[in-house]
Write a protein that holds these residues in place. Structure first.
Motif, PDB file in Angstrom:
ATOM      1  N   SER A 283      14.761  31.809  24.802  1.00 24.53           N
ATOM      2  CA  SER A 283      14.242  32.019  23.299  1.00 24.53           C
ATOM      3  C   SER A 283      14.176  33.543  23.133  1.00 24.53           C
ATOM      4  O   SER A 283      14.025  34.122  24.202  1.00 24.53           O
ATOM      5  CB  SER A 283      12.681  31.418  22.888  1.00 24.53           C
ATOM      6  OG  SER A 283      11.704  31.949  23.783  1.00 24.53           O
TER       7      SER A 283
ATOM      8  N   VAL B  11      19.400  28.711  28.423  1.00 21.00           N
ATOM      9  CA  VAL B  11      18.839  29.162  27.213  1.00 21.00           C
ATOM     10  C   VAL B  11      17.641  29.406  27.091  1.00 21.00           C
ATOM     11  O   VAL B  11      16.754  28.714  27.379  1.00 21.00           O
ATOM     12  CB  VAL B  11      19.438  28.111  26.245  1.00 21.00           C
ATOM     13  CG1 VAL B  11      19.470  28.868  24.858  1.00 21.00           C
ATOM     14  CG2 VAL B  11      20.983  27.469  26.416  1.00 21.00           C
TER      15      VAL B  11
ATOM     16  N   ARG C 284      28.493  21.621  17.742  1.00 20.01           N
ATOM     17  CA  ARG C 284      28.309  22.573  18.474  1.00 20.01           C
ATOM     18  C   ARG C 284      29.259  23.057  19.717  1.00 20.01           C
ATOM     19  O   ARG C 284      29.400  24.205  20.070  1.00 20.01           O
ATOM     20  CB  ARG C 284      26.785  22.597  18.875  1.00 20.01           C
ATOM     21  CG  ARG C 284      25.702  22.551  17.686  1.00 20.01           C
ATOM     22  CD  ARG C 284      24.319  22.650  18.183  1.00 20.01           C
ATOM     23  NE  ARG C 284      24.052  21.751  19.302  1.00 20.01           N
ATOM     24  CZ  ARG C 284      23.651  21.940  20.562  1.00 20.01           C
ATOM     25  NH1 ARG C 284      23.539  23.350  21.086  1.00 20.01           N
ATOM     26  NH2 ARG C 284      23.450  21.075  21.289  1.00 20.01           N
TER      27      ARG C 284
ATOM     28  N   ALA D 106      19.020  31.845  22.723  1.00 12.83           N
ATOM     29  CA  ALA D 106      19.198  30.564  21.904  1.00 12.83           C
ATOM     30  C   ALA D 106      19.918  31.033  20.547  1.00 12.83           C
ATOM     31  O   ALA D 106      19.907  32.263  20.193  1.00 12.83           O
ATOM     32  CB  ALA D 106      17.916  30.044  21.236  1.00 12.83           C
ATOM     33  N   GLY D 107      21.077  30.277  20.238  1.00 14.77           N
ATOM     34  CA  GLY D 107      21.911  30.695  19.270  1.00 14.77           C
ATOM     35  C   GLY D 107      23.228  31.356  19.778  1.00 14.77           C
ATOM     36  O   GLY D 107      24.083  31.441  18.830  1.00 14.77           O
TER      37      GLY D 107
ATOM     38  N   SER E 127      26.131  27.911  19.240  1.00 15.20           N
ATOM     39  CA  SER E 127      24.571  27.588  18.728  1.00 15.20           C
ATOM     40  C   SER E 127      23.820  26.789  19.754  1.00 15.20           C
ATOM     41  O   SER E 127      23.069  25.656  19.393  1.00 15.20           O
ATOM     42  CB  SER E 127      24.929  26.773  17.386  1.00 15.20           C
ATOM     43  OG  SER E 127      25.532  27.083  16.542  1.00 15.20           O
ATOM     44  N   LEU E 128      23.972  27.526  20.807  1.00 15.23           N
ATOM     45  CA  LEU E 128      23.039  26.826  22.088  1.00 15.23           C
ATOM     46  C   LEU E 128      21.494  26.797  21.772  1.00 15.23           C
ATOM     47  O   LEU E 128      20.974  27.627  21.033  1.00 15.23           O
ATOM     48  CB  LEU E 128      23.178  27.636  23.338  1.00 15.23           C
ATOM     49  CG  LEU E 128      24.729  27.530  24.132  1.00 15.23           C
ATOM     50  CD1 LEU E 128      24.985  28.499  24.925  1.00 15.23           C
ATOM     51  CD2 LEU E 128      24.543  26.126  24.567  1.00 15.23           C
ATOM     52  N   LYS E 129      20.952  25.775  22.155  1.00 16.87           N
ATOM     53  CA  LYS E 129      19.554  25.486  21.756  1.00 16.87           C
ATOM     54  C   LYS E 129      18.775  25.517  23.326  1.00 16.87           C
ATOM     55  O   LYS E 129      19.456  24.985  24.541  1.00 16.87           O
ATOM     56  CB  LYS E 129      19.360  24.104  21.386  1.00 16.87           C
ATOM     57  CG  LYS E 129      19.886  23.780  19.866  1.00 16.87           C
ATOM     58  CD  LYS E 129      19.840  22.715  19.560  1.00 16.87           C
ATOM     59  CE  LYS E 129      20.413  22.319  18.335  1.00 16.87           C
ATOM     60  NZ  LYS E 129      20.252  21.191  17.681  1.00 16.87           N
ATOM     61  N   LEU E 130      17.498  25.688  23.487  1.00 17.11           N
ATOM     62  CA  LEU E 130      16.701  25.549  24.461  1.00 17.11           C
ATOM     63  C   LEU E 130      17.008  24.334  25.367  1.00 17.11           C
ATOM     64  O   LEU E 130      16.950  24.321  26.772  1.00 17.11           O
ATOM     65  CB  LEU E 130      15.115  25.703  24.303  1.00 17.11           C
ATOM     66  CG  LEU E 130      14.874  27.080  23.650  1.00 17.11           C
ATOM     67  CD1 LEU E 130      13.303  26.988  23.294  1.00 17.11           C
ATOM     68  CD2 LEU E 130      15.167  28.213  24.659  1.00 17.11           C
ATOM     69  N   GLU E 131      17.201  23.088  24.669  1.00 16.66           N
ATOM     70  CA  GLU E 131      17.364  21.962  25.403  1.00 16.66           C
ATOM     71  C   GLU E 131      18.779  21.596  25.981  1.00 16.66           C
ATOM     72  O   GLU E 131      18.927  20.751  26.515  1.00 16.66           O
ATOM     73  CB  GLU E 131      16.998  20.841  24.388  1.00 16.66           C
ATOM     74  CG  GLU E 131      17.684  20.791  22.979  1.00 16.66           C
ATOM     75  CD  GLU E 131      17.041  21.591  21.885  1.00 16.66           C
ATOM     76  OE1 GLU E 131      16.182  22.397  22.202  1.00 16.66           O
ATOM     77  OE2 GLU E 131      17.051  21.056  20.729  1.00 16.66           O
ATOM     78  N   ASP E 132      19.420  22.679  25.803  1.00 15.34           N
ATOM     79  CA  ASP E 132      20.943  22.634  26.332  1.00 15.34           C
ATOM     80  C   ASP E 132      20.738  23.058  28.081  1.00 15.34           C
ATOM     81  O   ASP E 132      21.809  23.310  28.607  1.00 15.34           O
ATOM     82  CB  ASP E 132      21.951  23.445  25.682  1.00 15.34           C
ATOM     83  CG  ASP E 132      22.193  22.970  24.172  1.00 15.34           C
ATOM     84  OD1 ASP E 132      22.380  23.471  23.277  1.00 15.34           O
ATOM     85  OD2 ASP E 132      22.304  21.705  24.189  1.00 15.34           O
TER      86      ASP E 132
ATOM     87  N   SER F  50      24.193  14.588  20.807  1.00 19.92           N
ATOM     88  CA  SER F  50      23.125  15.928  20.841  1.00 19.92           C
ATOM     89  C   SER F  50      24.112  17.133  20.870  1.00 19.92           C
ATOM     90  O   SER F  50      23.571  18.375  20.656  1.00 19.92           O
ATOM     91  CB  SER F  50      22.360  15.944  22.022  1.00 19.92           C
ATOM     92  OG  SER F  50      23.353  15.758  23.141  1.00 19.92           O
TER      93      SER F  50
END
Length: 121
Positions: A121, A119, A67, A14-15, A85-90, A63
C-alpha cells in the motif's frame, strides 16, 4: 517432460502493474492449454487464468477479470500474464502450468517453480 520457468515477479504498489513471463522448454503447440495459478500464504493454490491452444480462448478467475490478461507467443514458447490495477490481495507466489490434455478448466500436468508478486500500500 516440459520445463516451465517463470520470471517478472517483484514488488509493486497497489494500483500498479506487472507482467509475468513463463518460458516453456518445448513447442507450446503440443500443450492443449497453459495457465497461471497463485498461492498466498496460508491459502490453497488457485487458478488465475487459462489460455487454450489453437482457439486462444481464455478463462479467468472472477477475482482477476478485467485486470489480468493472459497471452502467449508460440514462436517464443512463452506464456504471459499482464497484471494491472494490482491489489493487496494479489500478493502471492505465481506459478505457470501447462497440460497436453487439459481435462479440467486449468492445466495440471507441468509446473514452474513460481515467481513472487508482492503488492504493498
Amino acid at each position: 517432460q516440459v520445463k516451465m520457468v517463470e520470471s517478472g515477479g517483484g514488488s509493486v504498489q497497489a494500483g500498479g502493474s506487472l507482467r509475468l513471463s513463463c518460458a516453456a522448454s518445448r513447442d507450446t503447440y503440443t500443450l492443449k492449454c497453459m495457465g497461471w495459478f497463485r498461492q498466498a500464504p496460508g491459502k490453497e493454490r488457485e487458478g488465475v487464468a487459462t489460455i487454450y491452444t489453437g482457439s486462444d480462448n481464455t478463462h479467468y478467475a472472477d477475482s482477476v477479470k478485467g485486470r489480468f490478461t493472459i497471452s502467449r507467443d508460440n514462436d517464443k514458447n512463452t506464456l504471459y500474464l499482464q497484471m494491472n490495477s494490482l491489489k493487496l490481495e494479489d500478493t502471492a507466489m505465481y506459478y505457470c502450468a501447462a497440460d497436453p490434455l487439459c481435462l479440467s478448466t486449468f492445466p495440471r500436468r507441468y509446473w514452474g517453480q513460481g515467481t513472487q508478486v508482492t503488492v504493498s500500500s
